[in-house]
Design an enzyme around this catalytic site. Structure first.
Site, mmCIF file in Angstrom:
data_model
loop_
_atom_site.group_PDB
_atom_site.id
_atom_site.type_symbol
_atom_site.label_atom_id
_atom_site.label_comp_id
_atom_site.label_asym_id
_atom_site.label_seq_id
_atom_site.Cartn_x
_atom_site.Cartn_y
_atom_site.Cartn_z
ATOM 1 N N GLU A 181 -11.112 -1.151 -3.337
ATOM 2 C CA GLU A 181 -10.490 -0.344 -2.246
ATOM 3 C C GLU A 181 -9.354 0.325 -2.867
ATOM 4 O O GLU A 181 -9.365 0.524 -3.847
ATOM 5 C CB GLU A 181 -9.933 -1.430 -0.980
ATOM 6 C CG GLU A 181 -9.063 -2.253 -1.530
ATOM 7 C CD GLU A 181 -8.564 -3.479 -0.916
ATOM 8 O OE1 GLU A 181 -9.096 -3.711 -0.053
ATOM 9 O OE2 GLU A 181 -7.396 -4.105 -1.185
ATOM 10 N N ASP A 241 0.861 -1.193 -0.015
ATOM 11 C CA ASP A 241 -0.229 0.024 0.203
ATOM 12 C C ASP A 241 0.917 1.205 0.023
ATOM 13 O O ASP A 241 0.536 2.144 0.640
ATOM 14 C CB ASP A 241 -0.880 0.006 1.245
ATOM 15 C CG ASP A 241 -1.602 -1.397 1.540
ATOM 16 O OD1 ASP A 241 -1.872 -1.905 0.524
ATOM 17 O OD2 ASP A 241 -1.919 -1.471 2.685
#
Length: 486
Positions: A209, A39
């Site tokens: 997401e 991420d």
């Protein structure tokens, strides 16, 4: 990316940051830093490029955030524990997806914690602040900034963007829903839209997401992740709009797994090299030889735009020039190996090899090879499987050069079968460029002259496998390794 505008403002105030040469990928090798991370988000602060990732561990172990910085996108410094749960009273675990941004002379880091599943649980998106990019960051408000599900969006995976007019926005959301909200100028409280609402749902088709916003040439680009984060279908798609609020209609997938390079590529950010139209996408991916869901590593590749402003599909390229003096991603089988002086050096051994976790079939393999001592050979391994320690302990092909005066090509299967040889003067200490073109059963070997092959044979014994380098009865230095699917 944390707002193209914000990055440009930062850079324009710091003229000392030099733009690195435009490269097609992380030419010093992906992963570009060691350790399991995911991420990533990016920023440019003062005279450095910064990457803030999630620590890819079990939820209970995700109690801290590290950061990495570089002046050239090649050599990276690690900054440990820039934020920890010790400095956030309500955060206990699952600290995810840091989002950095600078404003008013302070550095803000937005993060998710506790992986809440409903509105009765404590957690969500927080904001921390520091006086320096490397922290330490501390909780800015003593509670989550967003602590509940709105429009079905789990409060995770935040991204913060400052538009050219100075308005800041926070984009976020898991569980298949995405929201956008305004941030007030203090960067620690939420504002309202003209209609009085705080949140607006902007969920595009296929969204899962990891939203990311960037602005280029007056257009707003929303990127997001699709698929399951532990699966090979994890990927990135995008939409374009004329407003930071959308509407965002899915255009295409731009980053996905490559069966020859890596799986599970997703949750990306974008970095624009200031003063240029050079862009990179930073993301995490899972090597082909890893099955653990948390075996995620950081990578970046070039992100190109077409003439109409659409984003072209990103290619995960394999390059390593060892300018960072490390060999992250390489696995050795015998021999002694060091990355130093911008080269990958192998000490003298009888068959020591180092391989990548790729799985190429039809490809062009390139390397600069210097036999530094010994009377044996050094060169490229390709289409290799079942590798182990031992002279010919692998199944695959090998092409090399030797001071004995030959270019050689052979096949290994716990033994050695020579497929071809050609005379050539090879002097120890002299760098030679070695190329192999493997297309189906046609194998061509080039040295220095990339037009006329030294060896051209037909052998279809092995069709796919890992790539790497090897020495036999020699020591050698390798540089500028590149593997390109053909």
């Amino acid at each position: 990316m944390k707002s193209v505008a914000a990055v440009l403002v930062t850079l324009l105030t710091v003229p000392g940051l030099a733009a690195p040469p435009a490269s097609p990928t992380a030419v010093a090798g992906n992963p570009f830093v060691g350790g399991r991370y995911a991420d990533p988000d990016v920023a440019v602060y003062n005279d450095r490029y910064w990457v803030f990732p999630t620590s890819s561990r079990s939820y209970a172990e995700q109690t801290y955030l590290d950061a990495f910085s570089s002046t050239d996108l090649v050599n990276w410094s690690k900054h440990s524990n820039v934020l920890t749960t010790a400095n956030v009273s309500w955060a206990k675990y699952a600290v995810w997806a840091p989002a950095p941004i600078q404003r008013n002379g302070r550095y803000y880091l937005y993060f998710a914690a506790n992986d809440i599943q409903n509105n009765s649980q404590l957690g969500g998106i927080g904001v921390a602040v520091a006086d320096r990019p490397e922290g330490p960051y501390s909780d800015a408000i003593g509670r989550p900034l967003i602590d509940r599900f709105v429009n079905g969006a789990q409060p995770i995976d935040q991204d913060v963007f400052i538009d050219d007019d100075g308005q800041a926005y926070i984009y976020y959301g898991g569980h298949g829903h995405a929201n956008v909200a305004r941030l007030n100028s203090d960067m620690t409280s939420l504002g309202t839209f003209p209609d009085g609402s705080v949140f607006k749902e902007i969920t595009p088709a296929g969204y899962v997401e990891g939203p990311q916003m960037l602005k280029r040439n007056g257009k707003y680009y929303l990127m997001w992740s699709e698929g399951g984060w532990t699966g090979p279908d994890y990927s990135v798609a995008y939409a374009m709009a004329d407003s930071p609020l959308g509407p965002f209609r899915r255009l295409d997938k731009i980053l996905a797994q490559d069966a020859a390079v890596a799986r599970g590529a997703g949750h990306n950010a974008a970095l624009n090299i200031p003063g240029t139209d050079t862009w990179y996408t930073f993301y995490h991916r899972r090597p082909l030889d890893e099955t653990d869901g948390n075996a995620r590593y950081l990578a970046y590749d070039r992100m190109n735009f077409a003439a109409d402003g659409t984003i072209e599909r990103v290619r995960m390229l394999v390059r390593d020039n060892f300018d960072d003096n490390n060999a992250i991603g390489w696995k050795t089988y015998g021999g002694s190996w060091t990355a130093t002086g911008g080269q990958y050096r192998a000490g003298h051994s009888y068959g020591g090899k180092s391989l990548l976790a790729d799985n190429h079939t039809n490809a062009v393999y390139d390397a600069d090879v210097t036999v530094t001592s010994g009377t044996g050979d050094a060169g490229l391994v390709f289409r290799a499987t079942a590798a182990g320690v031992g002279t010919d302990t692998y199944r695959g092909y090998y092409a090399g050069i030797t001071p004995a005066g030959q270019v050689i090509l052979g096949r290994a299967n716990n033994n050695w079968t020579r497929l071809g040889a050609a005379p050539m003067t090879i002097t120890p200490g002299t760098r030679h460029h070695l190329r192999v073109e493997a297309a189906g059963s046609t194998l061509k070997v080039f040295v220095d002259d990339m037009t006329n092959p030294r060896i051209n044979v037909i052998d279809g014994t092995y069709t796919a496998g890992s790539s790497g380098v090897r020495v036999y009865n020699a020591a050698a230095a390798f540089d500028n390794i590149s593997i390109t699917s053909s």
